[in-house]
Design an enzyme around this catalytic site. Structure first.
Site, short mmCIF file in Angstrom:
data_model
loop_
_atom_site.label_atom_id
_atom_site.label_comp_id
_atom_site.label_asym_id
_atom_site.label_seq_id
_atom_site.Cartn_x
_atom_site.Cartn_y
_atom_site.Cartn_z
N GLU A 75 -18.52 6.24 0.02
CA GLU A 75 -18.99 5.41 -1.08
C GLU A 75 -18.03 4.24 -1.34
O GLU A 75 -18.44 3.12 -1.55
CB GLU A 75 -19.09 6.28 -2.35
N ASP A 76 -16.74 4.51 -1.32
CA ASP A 76 -15.77 3.56 -1.86
C ASP A 76 -14.87 2.88 -0.82
O ASP A 76 -13.99 2.12 -1.19
CB ASP A 76 -14.85 4.26 -2.88
#
Ligand code: MN
Length: 489
Positions: A75-76
């Site tokens: 996600e990051d």
């Protein structure tokens, strides 16, 4: 937090296992999150480290702890799931994928609530362990919440109290449920929290310790004499539950908290009853307060003996008596079941909650994801509702279930003595159909000696029907049939 502490924690529960994967997962996550910081200013890697540590402390397995370390990578960061799969294999990758897909769950009224529950349960179809990672992720986010704006803090706390904590309860992971509830309580009602904390931690502490010592001096020689190995500890009630009780019963702290709680952990079920006998010969029990959850476990499989006695100085003392295994199950829920199942010589007879098993069964039959989701929505969630007790405990019931089904799901005695129902703060009927998300409170008629056979006309669950029929078997069936025609066995 360091990877060494995580490995130490993990090894406590899984001494034989090779932990290389944990070291590698840490190195990869550390590299991927290298230049990132959290709102608090600390390096980002601290968050997945703490998440993984929590997972290790609820006895999660190797893949789950590794996935905890990696859970925010896709996600990051610029690294994706394919990379994770090629480095760590498909099991760890699919756990990380499950967490990523779950995304954020937001509480926005009861409709969204249902959507969120579905999301959670669908995540379980891939793997229940995904939920554990999500819980630990949330718990660490709560612990570091102070760097966020007050509005954001409130929103996250409410979400947690409405969605995460009840599901943790449903899965029987009381350790996570309590921690989340107390943290949210502190954020949402800071004044009440601090007042209770002071009373509980400061005012009562000396009294509690002195009383505990007294009990110990009396009971320990008797346990030794009877040859019962024991661990005896003071049980700390969590603040949120005291707060709810005070609100519910409109009483003051001293009236609610005039009971000292102790926990006795013994090796076997036999020892549980032996210890109970010893306690009851030492001190007079309060007759209404004895509960045998070993012979009749709670719906979420909780097992223990509970008794309240007039202890030394005639002060009430509440005992929970259980084996180590029951204790761990009560704290770690399903995670402990796995742990005990995997131990050599363990009995593998544990059954998952029925809806988890149903999801797993459906998943075995259908491989196409869209079909699967459709089937689960239709078959499992279509005829399944979740209703809440006033305390916020979640109960799973079939669609069209009535307050009488709910009453028996809470406790046989509540069912047997049910006289009426309050549904969403309004007076309701025992035979009305409940809807998903309803809050239900049962009005009890203490003197009622037995259930009403007419309830069989609208009781939907096997549990409720069995309990009601149990009575009919004991009594003269013919007589009753004359009064209530149309009842079959
Ligand atoms: Mn996270």
């Amino acid at each position: 937090m360091t990877i060494e502490r995580i490995i130490n924690k993990f090894t406590e529960n899984h001494p034989q296992e090779d932990t290389t994967a944990l070291t590698l997962a840490f190195e990869f996550a550390d590299m991927a999150h290298r230049d990132q910081t959290r709102k608090s200013g600390e390096p980002y890697i601290q968050h997945p480290l703490h998440t993984a540590y929590l997972l290790a402390s609820i006895k999660a397995d190797l893949s789950t702890v590794a996935a905890g370390l990696l859970h925010d990578v896709p996600e990051d960061t610029s690294h994706n799931l394919e990379e994770i799969e090629s480095l760590f294999g498909s099991e760890i990758a699919s756990l990380v994928k499950g967490v990523t897909k779950l995304g954020t769950l937001k509480y926005r009224g009861i409709e969204r609530y249902r959507e969120n529950l579905k999301k959670m349960f669908l995540a379980m179809t891939s793997d229940l362990r995904v939920i554990f990672i999500k819980f630990c992720d949330r718990l660490n986010n709560l612990r570091t919440i102070e760097s966020l704006t007050p509005e954001k803090q409130q929103r996250i706390a409410r979400e947690t109290l409405e969605i995460y904590a009840p599901i943790a309860g449903l899965l029987g992971i009381s350790q996570l449920k309590w921690q989340m509830e107390d943290m949210c309580f502190k954020i949402l009602y800071p004044d009440e929290y601090h007042e209770l904390e002071y009373k509980y931690e400061v005012e009562k502490k000396v009294e509690r310790n002195r009383f505990f010592q007294k009990v110990k001096n009396i009971i320990i020689p008797r346990l030794i004499e009877a040859g019962v190995e024991y661990e005896l500890e003071v049980r700390f009630k969590h603040l949120y539950s005291i707060y709810l009780k005070m609100k519910e019963k409109k009483r003051k702290f001293d009236e609610i908290y005039d009971v000292f709680a102790l926990r006795l952990i013994v090796p076997t079920v036999d020892d549980c009853y032996k210890a109970l006998g010893i306690i009851h010969t030492l001190w007079k029990p309060k007759s209404q307060r004895f509960k045998d959850y070993i012979a009749v476990p709670k719906p979420n499989d909780y097992r223990s003996l509970h008794t309240t006695v007039f202890g030394p100085e005639n002060k009430s003392a509440e005992f929970q008596i259980r084996t180590r295994e029951m204790h761990e199950e009560s704290i770690y829920g399903l995670a402990a079941h796995w742990y005990y199942k995997m131990r050599p010589g363990a009995n593998a007879s544990y059954q998952q909650p029925s809806w988890v098993q149903e999801i797993i069964d459906v998943q075995k039959e259908i491989s196409d994801t869209d079909e699967l989701v459709k089937k689960i929505k239709m078959d499992i969630f279509h005829n399944r509702i979740f209703v809440f007790s006033p305390k916020g405990d979640v109960f799973e019931l079939p669609e069209k279930a009535t307050p009488i089904d709910f009453a028996y799901a809470v406790h046989t005695n509540i069912g047997n003595k049910a006289a009426g129902a309050i549904v969403n703060d309004k007076i309701g009927r025992l035979d009305q159909e409940l809807k998903n998300g309803d809050f239900v409170d049962i009005i009890i008629e203490k003197k009622r000696p037995y259930p009403n056979l007419a309830w069989l006309k609208f009781a939907k669950t096997k549990r409720a029907r069995d309990r009601i029929k149990q009575f009919s078997k004991k009594s003269t069936l013919t007589n009753i049939k004359r009064f209530i025609p149309g009842i079959k066995n």
